[in-house]
Design a protein around this motif. Structure first.
Motif, PDB file in Angstrom:
ATOM      1  N   ALA A 179       0.862  -1.093   0.047  1.00  0.00           N
ATOM      2  CA  ALA A 179       0.108   0.071   0.042  1.00  0.00           C
ATOM      3  C   ALA A 179       0.856   1.372  -0.074  1.00  0.00           C
ATOM      4  O   ALA A 179       1.932   1.052   0.099  1.00  0.00           O
ATOM      5  N   GLU A 180       0.127   2.403   0.010  1.00  0.00           N
ATOM      6  CA  GLU A 180       0.907   3.643  -0.099  1.00  0.00           C
ATOM      7  C   GLU A 180       0.796   4.487   1.094  1.00  0.00           C
ATOM      8  O   GLU A 180      -0.359   4.201   1.929  1.00  0.00           O
ATOM      9  N   GLY A 181       1.425   5.407   1.337  1.00  0.00           N
ATOM     10  CA  GLY A 181       1.420   6.375   2.554  1.00  0.00           C
ATOM     11  C   GLY A 181       2.452   6.276   3.553  1.00  0.00           C
ATOM     12  O   GLY A 181       3.236   5.419   3.425  1.00  0.00           O
ATOM     13  N   PRO A 182       2.361   7.203   4.449  1.00  0.00           N
ATOM     14  CA  PRO A 182       3.471   7.133   5.614  1.00  0.00           C
ATOM     15  C   PRO A 182       3.413   5.943   6.479  1.00  0.00           C
ATOM     16  O   PRO A 182       4.303   5.890   7.341  1.00  0.00           O
ATOM     17  N   ARG A 183       2.383   5.305   6.787  1.00  0.00           N
ATOM     18  CA  ARG A 183       2.246   4.217   7.484  1.00  0.00           C
ATOM     19  C   ARG A 183       2.024   2.969   6.731  1.00  0.00           C
ATOM     20  O   ARG A 183       1.160   3.026   5.877  1.00  0.00           O
ATOM     21  N   CYS A 184       2.671   1.734   7.395  1.00  0.00           N
ATOM     22  CA  CYS A 184       2.492   0.596   6.701  1.00  0.00           C
ATOM     23  C   CYS A 184       1.723  -0.153   7.730  1.00  0.00           C
ATOM     24  O   CYS A 184       1.887  -0.426   9.094  1.00  0.00           O
ATOM     25  N   THR A 185       0.482  -0.380   7.456  1.00  0.00           N
ATOM     26  CA  THR A 185      -0.598  -1.025   8.429  1.00  0.00           C
ATOM     27  C   THR A 185      -0.739  -2.942   7.863  1.00  0.00           C
ATOM     28  O   THR A 185      -1.493  -2.791   6.919  1.00  0.00           O
ATOM     29  N   ASP A 186      -0.663  -3.492   8.840  1.00  0.00           N
ATOM     30  CA  ASP A 186      -0.878  -4.841   8.775  1.00  0.00           C
ATOM     31  C   ASP A 186      -2.593  -5.108   9.344  1.00  0.00           C
ATOM     32  O   ASP A 186      -2.655  -4.520  10.521  1.00  0.00           O
ATOM     33  N   ILE A 187      -3.166  -5.851   8.892  1.00  0.00           N
ATOM     34  CA  ILE A 187      -4.644  -5.930   9.337  1.00  0.00           C
ATOM     35  C   ILE A 187      -4.601  -7.522   9.691  1.00  0.00           C
ATOM     36  O   ILE A 187      -4.876  -8.265   8.891  1.00  0.00           O
ATOM     37  N   LEU A 188      -5.085  -7.808  10.936  1.00  0.00           N
ATOM     38  CA  LEU A 188      -5.428  -8.889  11.481  1.00  0.00           C
ATOM     39  C   LEU A 188      -6.767  -9.287  11.439  1.00  0.00           C
ATOM     40  O   LEU A 188      -7.486  -8.764  12.029  1.00  0.00           O
ATOM     41  N   VAL A 189      -7.248 -10.342  10.540  1.00  0.00           N
ATOM     42  CA  VAL A 189      -8.333 -10.385  10.351  1.00  0.00           C
ATOM     43  C   VAL A 189      -8.842 -12.127  10.942  1.00  0.00           C
ATOM     44  O   VAL A 189      -8.253 -12.946  10.498  1.00  0.00           O
ATOM     45  N   THR A 190      -9.798 -11.982  11.843  1.00  0.00           N
ATOM     46  CA  THR A 190     -10.196 -13.256  12.249  1.00  0.00           C
ATOM     47  C   THR A 190     -11.764 -13.432  12.419  1.00  0.00           C
ATOM     48  O   THR A 190     -12.455 -12.362  12.238  1.00  0.00           O
ATOM     49  N   ARG A 191     -12.399 -14.388  12.905  1.00  0.00           N
ATOM     50  CA  ARG A 191     -13.826 -14.582  12.960  1.00  0.00           C
ATOM     51  C   ARG A 191     -14.321 -13.610  14.186  1.00  0.00           C
ATOM     52  O   ARG A 191     -15.310 -13.272  13.839  1.00  0.00           O
ATOM     53  N   SER A 192     -13.302 -13.248  14.984  1.00  0.00           N
ATOM     54  CA  SER A 192     -14.014 -12.237  16.026  1.00  0.00           C
ATOM     55  C   SER A 192     -13.820 -10.689  16.017  1.00  0.00           C
ATOM     56  O   SER A 192     -14.310  -9.844  16.307  1.00  0.00           O
ATOM     57  N   GLY A 193     -13.151 -10.542  14.777  1.00  0.00           N
ATOM     58  CA  GLY A 193     -13.135  -8.998  14.157  1.00  0.00           C
ATOM     59  C   GLY A 193     -11.709  -8.741  13.426  1.00  0.00           C
ATOM     60  O   GLY A 193     -10.893  -9.603  13.065  1.00  0.00           O
ATOM     61  N   ALA A 194     -11.634  -7.416  13.232  1.00  0.00           N
ATOM     62  CA  ALA A 194     -10.185  -7.153  12.352  1.00  0.00           C
ATOM     63  C   ALA A 194      -9.525  -6.125  13.481  1.00  0.00           C
ATOM     64  O   ALA A 194      -9.863  -5.310  14.251  1.00  0.00           O
ATOM     65  N   VAL A 195      -7.808  -6.330  13.384  1.00  0.00           N
ATOM     66  CA  VAL A 195      -7.311  -5.390  14.189  1.00  0.00           C
ATOM     67  C   VAL A 195      -6.222  -4.878  13.271  1.00  0.00           C
ATOM     68  O   VAL A 195      -5.464  -5.426  12.475  1.00  0.00           O
ATOM     69  N   ALA A 196      -6.161  -3.439  13.181  1.00  0.00           N
ATOM     70  CA  ALA A 196      -4.897  -2.619  12.566  1.00  0.00           C
ATOM     71  C   ALA A 196      -3.838  -2.557  13.325  1.00  0.00           C
ATOM     72  O   ALA A 196      -3.771  -2.213  14.527  1.00  0.00           O
ATOM     73  N   MET A 197      -2.743  -2.993  12.817  1.00  0.00           N
ATOM     74  CA  MET A 197      -1.615  -2.744  13.395  1.00  0.00           C
ATOM     75  C   MET A 197      -0.457  -1.768  12.387  1.00  0.00           C
ATOM     76  O   MET A 197       0.387  -2.397  11.507  1.00  0.00           O
ATOM     77  N   PRO A 198      -0.549  -0.685  12.498  1.00  0.00           N
ATOM     78  CA  PRO A 198       0.294   0.370  11.829  1.00  0.00           C
ATOM     79  C   PRO A 198       1.733   0.470  12.463  1.00  0.00           C
ATOM     80  O   PRO A 198       1.742   0.408  13.672  1.00  0.00           O
ATOM     81  N   GLN A 199       2.606   0.524  11.429  1.00  0.00           N
ATOM     82  CA  GLN A 199       4.101   1.045  11.858  1.00  0.00           C
ATOM     83  C   GLN A 199       4.395   2.234  10.866  1.00  0.00           C
ATOM     84  O   GLN A 199       3.886   2.207   9.636  1.00  0.00           O
TER      85      GLN A 199
END
Length: 266
Positions: A179-199
């Motif tokens: 992706a583009e932008g100043p932050r690199c964000t990994d998104i953990l997706v599970t059955r219980s929801g999604a969690v964004a993990m930016p760096q």
């Protein structure tokens, strides 16, 4: 008490920055004993992939069986699989394994060279996605697995992660490196929801092997007993530091490797 071990099933990288070599370095750096089953031998360096020769499916299965029967891993990472026949062999060899599996659907090298035959993609989705406790696609890989256009934003990436859950994966990490932008964000997706993990996004060309390294770091944390979210967070933080230290290595003239031993070497 046995020291935790992990098994990587992947191709080799003669340049040492990705594949089996990166996985074993990562396991060691994260305090886990590493074992391996090699699926393909590549002639590559930081500038590209120049030749690939696959290992016979019979020998791939024999390597896996040799490890499972004597050095049972607490987690398995699967990377480059190259062909439908190797995918079938790996899936069959893991039939009796009940530990966590991290699947990195390696399709294209950092240089743009193909590492998975196109006809193997459907076999990967059918045979191994349902076996994945954690699936770690980048945005192009997720799109190819789903037959969709590449996700353009976080909402589309999360939606594609959920679609991959529907194919059988128990958790999906949609990696944000493409992706583009100043932050690199990994998104953990599970059955219980999604969690964004930016760096913060790091300005470096030395990112060869980041996908292999990330997935094997997750496997190492799972081997030490971490739950999925904690494993992904720890792996991501460690990889960020390895990328930050990469320019200090000065390896090769192309896309250099990350610094797997940034926390160990003086």
């Amino acid at each position: 008490m046995r020291h935790p071990s992990a098994l990587t099933i992947a191709g080799s990288d003669s340049g040492g920055g990705a594949g089996i070599q990166a996985d074993l370095k990562t396991f060691s750096a994260r305090g886990v004993f590493g074992t391996s089953a090699i699926t393909a031998i590549t002639a590559q360096n930081t500038r590209g992939v120049f030749a690939v020769e696959t290992v016979s499916p019979v020998l791939v299965a024999a390597q896996i069986d040799a490890v499972l029967t004597d050095i049972p891993p607490r987690a398995i990472k699967i990377g480059m699989l190259a062909s439908p026949e190797i995918i079938d062999a790996v899936a069959t060899a893991l039939d009796g394994y009940d530990g966590p599996v991290v699947l990195d659907p390696v399709m294209v090298a950092k240089s743009g060279d193909a590492l998975l035959a196109q006809e193997a993609e459907a076999v990967l989705a059918e045979r191994l996605l349902p076996r994945a406790d954690v699936l770690t696609p980048n945005l192009p890989e997720a799109a190819r697995l789903l037959g969709r256009a590449e996700a353009r934003d976080a909402a589309e990436a999360e939606a594609q992660g959920r679609a991959l859950l529907d194919l059988g994966a128990r958790a999906v990490v949609m990696k944000g490196g493409h992706a583009e932008g100043p932050r690199c964000t990994d998104i953990l997706v599970t059955r219980s929801g999604a969690v964004a993990m930016p760096q913060p996004r790091l300005a470096t060309r030395n990112t060869h092997g980041t996908g292999c390294t990330f997935s094997s770091a997750i496997a190492a944390e799972l081997a030490k007993g971490a739950e999925a979210e904690a494993a992904v967070r720890a792996a991501q933080a460690w990889l960020h530091d390895a990328i930050a230290a990469a320019d200090g290595l000065g390896i090769g003239s192309g896309h250099g490797p990350v610094h797997h031993f940034h926390g160990i070497w003086p």
